[in-house]
Design an enzyme around this catalytic site. Sequence first.
Site, PDB file in Angstrom:
ATOM      1  N   MET A   1       0.843  -1.202   0.000  1.00 37.29           N
ATOM      2  CA  MET A   1       0.000   0.000   0.000  1.00 37.29           C
ATOM      3  C   MET A   1       0.875   1.248   0.000  1.00 37.29           C
ATOM      4  O   MET A   1       0.405   2.339   0.324  1.00 37.29           O
ATOM      5  CB  MET A   1      -0.935  -0.017   1.216  1.00 37.29           C
ATOM      6  N   GLY A   2       2.168   1.084  -0.334  1.00 42.14           N
ATOM      7  CA  GLY A   2       3.063   2.234  -0.404  1.00 42.14           C
ATOM      8  C   GLY A   2       3.559   2.656   0.961  1.00 42.14           C
ATOM      9  O   GLY A   2       3.472   1.899   1.934  1.00 42.14           O
TER      10      GLY A   2
ATOM     11  N   HIS B   1       9.540  -3.469   3.426  1.00 45.53           N
ATOM     12  CA  HIS B   1       9.083  -3.684   2.043  1.00 45.53           C
ATOM     13  C   HIS B   1      10.265  -3.952   1.119  1.00 45.53           C
ATOM     14  O   HIS B   1      10.173  -4.779   0.208  1.00 45.53           O
ATOM     15  CB  HIS B   1       8.330  -2.445   1.524  1.00 45.53           C
TER      16      HIS B   1
ATOM     17  N   GLY C   1       4.904 -10.025   4.057  1.00 42.38           N
ATOM     18  CA  GLY C   1       5.590  -9.969   5.355  1.00 42.38           C
ATOM     19  C   GLY C   1       4.922 -10.852   6.392  1.00 42.38           C
ATOM     20  O   GLY C   1       3.694 -10.923   6.460  1.00 42.38           O
ATOM     21  N   GLN C   2       5.744 -11.508   7.204  1.00 45.24           N
ATOM     22  CA  GLN C   2       5.196 -12.312   8.307  1.00 45.24           C
ATOM     23  C   GLN C   2       4.685 -11.428   9.443  1.00 45.24           C
ATOM     24  O   GLN C   2       4.033 -11.905  10.346  1.00 45.24           O
ATOM     25  CB  GLN C   2       6.275 -13.257   8.853  1.00 45.24           C
TER      26      GLN C   2
ATOM     27  N   ASP D   1       2.383  -9.278   9.294  1.00 45.24           N
ATOM     28  CA  ASP D   1       0.925  -9.410   9.195  1.00 45.24           C
ATOM     29  C   ASP D   1       0.617 -10.900   9.099  1.00 45.24           C
ATOM     30  O   ASP D   1       0.254 -11.408   8.029  1.00 45.24           O
ATOM     31  CB  ASP D   1       0.419  -8.641   7.979  1.00 45.24           C
TER      32      ASP D   1
ATOM     33  N   GLN E   1      -2.861 -12.018   8.016  1.00 43.68           N
ATOM     34  CA  GLN E   1      -3.033 -11.711   6.592  1.00 43.68           C
ATOM     35  C   GLN E   1      -2.351 -12.765   5.720  1.00 43.68           C
ATOM     36  O   GLN E   1      -2.908 -13.240   4.724  1.00 43.68           O
ATOM     37  CB  GLN E   1      -2.446 -10.325   6.288  1.00 43.68           C
TER      38      GLN E   1
ATOM     39  N   LEU F   1       9.121  -3.088  12.105  1.00 44.15           N
ATOM     40  CA  LEU F   1       8.920  -1.948  11.198  1.00 44.15           C
ATOM     41  C   LEU F   1       7.508  -1.992  10.637  1.00 44.15           C
ATOM     42  O   LEU F   1       7.012  -3.059  10.268  1.00 44.15           O
ATOM     43  CB  LEU F   1       9.939  -1.981  10.059  1.00 44.15           C
ATOM     44  N   SER F   2       6.871  -0.832  10.608  1.00 46.02           N
ATOM     45  CA  SER F   2       5.491  -0.732  10.122  1.00 46.02           C
ATOM     46  C   SER F   2       5.272   0.687   9.632  1.00 46.02           C
ATOM     47  O   SER F   2       5.813   1.641  10.212  1.00 46.02           O
ATOM     48  CB  SER F   2       4.518  -1.033  11.267  1.00 46.02           C
TER      49      SER F   2
HETATM   50  O1  PAF Z   1      -0.110  -5.642   3.632  1.00 48.88           O
HETATM   51  C1  PAF Z   1      -0.527  -4.762   2.846  1.00 48.88           C
HETATM   52  O2  PAF Z   1       0.156  -3.774   2.559  1.00 48.88           O
HETATM   53  C2  PAF Z   1      -1.919  -4.905   2.249  1.00 48.88           C
HETATM   54  O3  PAF Z   1      -2.799  -5.491   3.140  1.00 48.88           O
HETATM   55  C3  PAF Z   1      -1.919  -5.654   0.902  1.00 48.88           C
HETATM   56  C4  PAF Z   1      -1.468  -7.085   1.053  1.00 48.88           C
HETATM   57  C5  PAF Z   1      -1.037  -4.923  -0.096  1.00 48.88           C
HETATM   58  C6  PAF Z   1      -3.352  -5.685   0.333  1.00 48.88           C
HETATM   59  O4  PAF Z   1      -3.855  -4.404   0.158  1.00 48.88           O
END
Ligand code: PAF
Length: 288
Positions: free
Chosen positions: A30-31, A37, A149-150, A152, A155, A186-187
Amino acid sequence: MITVHTIAQLRAAVARARLEGKRIGFVPTMGNLHSGHVALVTTATHHADFIVASIFVNPLQFGPNEDLDKYPRTLPADQDKLLWAGCNLLFAPGVEQMYPDGMAAQTIVSVPRVSEGLCGASRPGHFDGVATVVSKLFNMVQPDVAVFGQKDYQQLAVIRAVVRDLNQPIEIIGEPTVRAANGLALSSRNGYLSEAELAVAPILYQTLVKVAEAIRQGERNYPALLATHSESIRAAGLLPEYLEIRHALDLRPVTAEDRDLVILVAAVLGKTRLIDNLHLDLDASVRD
Ligand code: PAF
């Protein structure tokens, strides 16, 4: 690295790479990118020859009271980081590309069980939004491998379930959490923390390490262990949302006999909700 904004441009660029015989790697984001990242992209370069990243702040995964509007949009800085990390193609669609008929008309991908509880309890619909947008992005990019990433953790479990249940031929790689020297995961959300809050936030990782250590020492009264450590989080000035031990593979509740565990925490610090987790395999060494 080229940046494209439409699905047609994305498909054309990926098709060219495929014609050249390249294996396609994908990193959805999501930038507002940070070193975590960059690590996802670096890992993708070890598993594929043509790396696609996406930046899309997905409204479908934000609740009505969440931070969609104030979520930082930092495209030029993100492009520099992606280029440096080895990304070949950035897909940065607008909402009209992703949800041309509006979100209410969008078919939803909903994953039972792993989406429930933990973050799913306080963020109703969140994992439907994630599963839906990731499924759409997978269909647009059609990657061979995708990296998440682990940090999340839930997710990642949801996305693994989507790929398995919908028979998508995509290898999913979980990248270990990147941490600051003090242990803080990091977040993008860390950017919302004040200096004072940044000093307190590492309590979450310290708590996970203490819980893991107690379990490794033989503690099996999980409810009592978790209650004690939730109290420590509260005493440090955070509002604990959950501190739980689940089965590492599918997040089902654990018994004292289970060996492959994940300890997960979510807490609110000031106005910022933070999450973290630690994988504890009692038959191996600690990793996360
Ligand atoms: O982890 C994220 O940044 C978001 O949840 C993802 C996986 C890009 C989906 O929008």
